[in-house]
Design a protein around this motif. Structure first.
Motif, short mmCIF file in Angstrom:
data_model
loop_
_atom_site.label_atom_id
_atom_site.label_comp_id
_atom_site.label_asym_id
_atom_site.label_seq_id
_atom_site.Cartn_x
_atom_site.Cartn_y
_atom_site.Cartn_z
N LEU A 152 7.28 8.45 -1.41
CA LEU A 152 6.29 7.41 -1.15
C LEU A 152 6.49 6.82 0.23
O LEU A 152 7.62 6.52 0.63
CB LEU A 152 6.39 6.28 -2.17
CG LEU A 152 6.11 6.60 -3.63
CD1 LEU A 152 6.30 5.34 -4.48
CD2 LEU A 152 4.71 7.17 -3.80
N CYS A 153 5.39 6.65 0.95
CA CYS A 153 5.36 5.85 2.16
C CYS A 153 4.74 4.52 1.73
O CYS A 153 3.63 4.50 1.19
CB CYS A 153 4.52 6.52 3.24
SG CYS A 153 4.45 5.56 4.78
N VAL A 154 5.48 3.41 1.93
CA VAL A 154 5.07 2.12 1.40
C VAL A 154 4.99 1.10 2.53
O VAL A 154 5.99 0.83 3.20
CB VAL A 154 6.06 1.61 0.34
CG1 VAL A 154 5.56 0.32 -0.28
CG2 VAL A 154 6.31 2.67 -0.73
N ASN A 157 -0.24 12.84 3.62
CA ASN A 157 -0.63 12.27 2.34
C ASN A 157 -0.87 13.40 1.36
O ASN A 157 -1.59 14.34 1.65
CB ASN A 157 -1.90 11.43 2.54
CG ASN A 157 -2.21 10.53 1.38
OD1 ASN A 157 -2.00 10.89 0.24
ND2 ASN A 157 -2.75 9.37 1.69
N VAL A 179 -3.00 0.30 -3.93
CA VAL A 179 -2.63 -1.05 -3.53
C VAL A 179 -1.97 -1.71 -4.73
O VAL A 179 -2.51 -1.67 -5.83
CB VAL A 179 -3.86 -1.87 -3.09
CG1 VAL A 179 -3.45 -3.29 -2.74
CG2 VAL A 179 -4.55 -1.18 -1.91
N VAL A 191 0.88 -1.15 0.00
CA VAL A 191 0.00 0.00 0.00
C VAL A 191 0.92 1.21 0.00
O VAL A 191 1.74 1.37 0.90
CB VAL A 191 -0.93 0.03 1.23
CG1 VAL A 191 -1.72 1.32 1.27
CG2 VAL A 191 -1.86 -1.18 1.22
N LEU A 192 0.82 2.00 -1.06
CA LEU A 192 1.71 3.15 -1.16
C LEU A 192 0.90 4.44 -1.14
O LEU A 192 -0.20 4.50 -1.65
CB LEU A 192 2.58 3.06 -2.41
CG LEU A 192 1.90 3.06 -3.77
CD1 LEU A 192 1.92 4.46 -4.35
CD2 LEU A 192 2.62 2.10 -4.67
N GLN A 193 1.47 5.40 -0.48
CA GLN A 193 0.87 6.72 -0.39
C GLN A 193 1.90 7.75 -0.83
O GLN A 193 3.05 7.70 -0.41
CB GLN A 193 0.40 7.01 1.03
CG GLN A 193 -0.70 6.06 1.47
CD GLN A 193 -1.15 6.37 2.88
OE1 GLN A 193 -0.41 6.18 3.83
NE2 GLN A 193 -2.37 6.85 3.00
N THR A 231 -3.43 7.14 -2.75
CA THR A 231 -3.14 5.86 -2.12
C THR A 231 -3.46 4.75 -3.10
O THR A 231 -4.54 4.75 -3.71
CB THR A 231 -3.98 5.67 -0.83
OG1 THR A 231 -3.72 6.75 0.06
CG2 THR A 231 -3.67 4.36 -0.14
N VAL A 253 3.45 11.15 -0.43
CA VAL A 253 3.55 11.97 0.77
C VAL A 253 4.45 13.18 0.54
O VAL A 253 5.31 13.18 -0.33
CB VAL A 253 4.10 11.15 1.97
CG1 VAL A 253 3.16 10.01 2.32
CG2 VAL A 253 5.50 10.63 1.71
N PRO A 264 -5.18 13.41 -1.65
CA PRO A 264 -4.45 12.22 -1.26
C PRO A 264 -4.36 11.19 -2.39
O PRO A 264 -5.25 11.11 -3.23
CB PRO A 264 -5.25 11.65 -0.09
CG PRO A 264 -6.65 12.11 -0.35
CD PRO A 264 -6.53 13.43 -1.05
#
Length: 145
Positions: free
Chosen positions: A32-34, A135, A142, A4-6, A140, A8, A138
């Motif tokens: 990216l926050c993964v 985020n 998958v 799941v990547l966001q 996000t 940021v 946002p």
């Protein structure tokens, strides 16, 4: 593997230390926050393919990728991505790989990203972590491999 990547503008992960909370990984974006989950059938090859996908996925501003912008990634292990809550009120974790299987595969994702030239920060495998992020969007996604 599942990620799941966001997108940021900033993200960090902290754990409890002897002197209180300690930041073990942080990035300043865009990046990216993964969250990365591992299941029983995953392999190092799948981990390397996931890393390549994360590095080249065009989700940043202007349809750019992390590789285009040298954008950093914060990678955090997350066994709960393979939780199953379809039945009852308590999720099961049967599809999540156990720690001795999952830890080296998450490390392989990180190593493969670094080999591609990425700046990568991480959490601590198996630790009780607190993740903070802003985020951007946002946005996000998958990603299943």
């Amino acid at each position: 593997m599942r990620a799941v990547l966001q997108v940021v503008t900033e993200a960090s992960v902290t754990v409890d230390g002897d002197d209180g909370e300690v930041t073990v990984g942080s990035i300043a974006g865009p990046g990216l926050c993964v969250l990365v989950g591992v299941t029983h059938t995953d392999t190092p090859e799948i981990a390397r393919r996931l890393a390549a996908k994360l590095w080249s996925l065009r989700v940043l501003d202007g349809e750019k990728s992390c590789s285009d912008l040298a954008a950093p990634l914060l990678v955090i292990s997350q066994f709960t991505l393979y939780g199953d809550a379809r039945k009852g009120r308590r999720p099961t974790w049967n599809e999540a790989a156990p720690g001795p299987v999952a830890e080296p595969l998450v490390a392989e994702v990180v190593a493969a990203l670094r080999a591609l030239g990425a700046e990568v920060a991480t959490g601590v495998f198996g630790a009780d972590m607190r993740v903070a992020l802003v985020n951007d969007g946002p946005m996000t996604l998958v990603v299943d491999m």
